[in-house]
Design an enzyme around this catalytic site. Structure first.
Site, PDB file in Angstrom:
ATOM      1  N   PRO A 145       0.782  -1.152  -0.049  1.00 30.27           N
ATOM      2  CA  PRO A 145      -0.058   0.117  -0.158  1.00 30.27           C
ATOM      3  C   PRO A 145       0.944   1.161   0.138  1.00 30.27           C
ATOM      4  O   PRO A 145       2.032   1.327   0.705  1.00 30.27           O
ATOM      5  CB  PRO A 145      -0.868  -0.197   1.391  1.00 30.27           C
ATOM      6  CG  PRO A 145      -0.619  -1.544   1.529  1.00 30.27           C
ATOM      7  CD  PRO A 145       0.654  -1.987   1.201  1.00 30.27           C
ATOM      8  N   CYS A 146       0.518   2.336  -0.874  1.00 30.49           N
ATOM      9  CA  CYS A 146       1.205   3.401  -0.860  1.00 30.49           C
ATOM     10  C   CYS A 146       0.334   4.508  -1.095  1.00 30.49           C
ATOM     11  O   CYS A 146       0.306   5.282  -1.941  1.00 30.49           O
ATOM     12  CB  CYS A 146       2.099   3.409  -2.390  1.00 30.49           C
ATOM     13  SG  CYS A 146       3.483   1.930  -2.237  1.00 30.49           S
TER      14      CYS A 146
END
Length: 511
Positions: free
Chosen positions: A195-196
């Site tokens: 996740p970013c």
């Protein structure tokens, strides 16, 4: 193992998951009996003690008393009846319970350890879409990790060939530095989708790797540096494209010293469309492929060449529409009463049911089910729908959204149609499905069944994501949508894996 011994169940979460797995065992037996017209046996505890030990819920006879306390009186009685039925009809019932048997799982894991295959490490593995696709392409997963307990339980159930100690629920920030302690083999490929959240705010003056919101991405790179795989595959949302150059630079900066040799990576990226891989869904994912320098040199390959091979392999693949994914699942009616997601009914569906469809008559189902006949189907249950939303669904035609005139008088969000135009959408049967997302947990108004006046069930969403019918999603009903929506389509992963396997199998360049 799939079952913890009852003496090891300490937390509320441990006990809740244990009870759910017991419930799955009971439901599988009931579904097999419906499918094969077998009369379930009367509960007989005496003949079930040995089977309880075999599947792993107890080790000693005295632990039966603990099992009774953990399960309700009704649940314990149902469990003993299911065990008795398996004992009386082992040839017919036992093959469907292999994933719920610790002893059989050990046997499968021993066979897997002996199998010669390219190895895979799956970080941020979720429910296991990437691992499944790579497994179907012949890879052997030697380590999988996610921080979500329910995802890990789903992953563990559906991948019985992987030893329990190789499927780890934990924070990658705590695992990355010591990940080599879990993996004794060389990692041929590392995959993952970290996740970013901070990527959307990045610009040329603000490097994504320095944003604290992208800390998990940074630890993914640390894990890569520790493992030094031959190839890295990282996937994420299309929105990452604007910072793709920065991500590529991060990979190209990696320098690994291993046994006197320095390794580095070349990297490429591309937007891949799931429909191109014969998935019945229009879903774009940004995929990065990094190749270790010695592999690039010996195999005479670059990331760009790999993407060209993937595209070439996709040329000529058939395309499938939503109707192919839905075919054969029995019709359901959405319940109008809330809180019945875990209640099985004939009208609303069952968590585990007899599959009325063999999977052989439809090319898409043959593809996702690997040409197997699957007598049971999992997670095909209609979700709650209010009477107002039922009326909205009834009036809509395929392709209609929240702005359609036919529902203007009853649309509760009409005053915000500029923002919620797609909040309601009736799917087309004769086109690939729109993207399945984790948002379906909140509501499924954006994915209304094209022929029936209800939302897609988790199983229908899973078929769109190209999971086979016997891939069971554990956890509360609504949370299964999250697991399904966050997954990489298994058939898409298989297509990528087949190309990478061909690259790894290629003859080294003698020059």
């Amino acid at each position: 193992m799939i079952f913890q011994n009852v003496t090891e169940l300490k937390s509320h979460a441990d006990k809740a998951i244990f009870r759910e797995k017991i419930g799955v065992y009971v439901r599988v037996v009931a579904a097999v009996c419906r499918k094969k017209l077998i009369l379930q046996s009367v509960a007989c505890e005496e003949k079930c003690i040995g089977k309880m030990k075999e599947i792993g819920v107890i080790r000693e006879d005295s632990e039966v008393a603990i099992l009774r306390k953990i399960l309700s009186k009704t649940a314990y009685g149902d469990f003993v009846a299911a065990l008795s039925t398996e004992a009386d009809h082992a040839d017919a019932v036992s093959p469907y319970l292999l994933n719920l048997n610790n002893q059989r799982r050990r046997e499968m894991q021993q066979e897997e350890r002996r199998r010669q295959a390219f190895t895979l490490v799956d970080l941020f593995c979720g429910a296991g879409g990437l691992s499944l696709g790579f497994k179907q392409a012949g890879f052997k997963t030697v380590f999988a990790n996610d921080a979500d307990r329910l995802c890990i339980e789903t992953y563990r159930y559906n991948h019985p060939e992987i030893a329990a100690g190789r499927i780890v629920c934990g924070d990658i920030r705590e695992l990355a530095g010591e990940i080599g302690d879990y993996i004794t083999e060389e990692a041929d490929i590392v995959v993952g989708g970290p996740p970013c959240q901070g990527f959307s705010y990045a610009n040329k003056h603000h490097r994504v790797i320095d944003d604290p919101r992208n800390e998990l991405y940074k630890y993914f790179l640390i894990a890569v540096e520790k493992l030094a795989p031959k190839i890295v595959v990282m996937e994420n949302v299309k929105g990452m494209l604007k910072v793709a150059g920065q991500v590529a630079e991060d990979y190209e900066r990696i320098r690994i010293e291993k046994e006197g040799v320095q390794y580095r990576y070349s990297v490429g990226y591309a937007l891949l469309l799931s429909a191109d891989f014969s998935v019945a869904q229009s879903r774009e994912r940004l995929v990065y492929i990094a190749v270790r320098n010695d592999v690039a040199m010996n195999r005479h390959v670059t990331p760009e060449k790999i993407f060209q091979l993937i595209q070439a392999n996709n040329n000529g693949r058939p395309r499938y529409n939503l109707s192919s994914a839905l075919e054969g699942l029995r019709s359901l009616n959405a319940p109008h009463k809330m809180g019945v997601g875990e209640v099985d009914t004939e009208e609303g569906g069952r968590k585990i049911d007899a599959n009325p469809y063999t999977g052989q008559e439809n090319a898409y189902l043959r593809l996702i089910n690997s040409a197997r006949e699957i007598p049971l189907v999992f997670n095909h249950k209609a979700r709650y729908c209010s009477e107002l939303n039922q009326e909205i669904y009834c009036r809509m035609h395929p392709g209609d959204d929240a702005t359609d005139a036919k529902i203007a008088d009853i649309m509760p969000y009409a005053h915000r149609n500029d923002k919620f135009k797609d909040k309601y959408f009736r799917l087309y049967a004769d086109r690939p499905c729109r993207t399945i997302t984790a948002h379906l947990r909140s509501d499924c108004h954006s994915h209304i069944h094209p022929m029936e006046d209800r939302a897609l069930t988790p199983r229908e969403a899973a078929r769109v994501q190209s999971f086979p019918d016997d891939y069971l999603f554990l956890g509360p009903y609504l949370k299964t949508y999250i697991q399904i929506g966050n997954a990489v389509p298994a058939v898409m992963a298989r297509g990528i894996a087949e190309t990478l396997r061909a690259v790894l199998e290629g003859e080294p360049d003698e020059d």
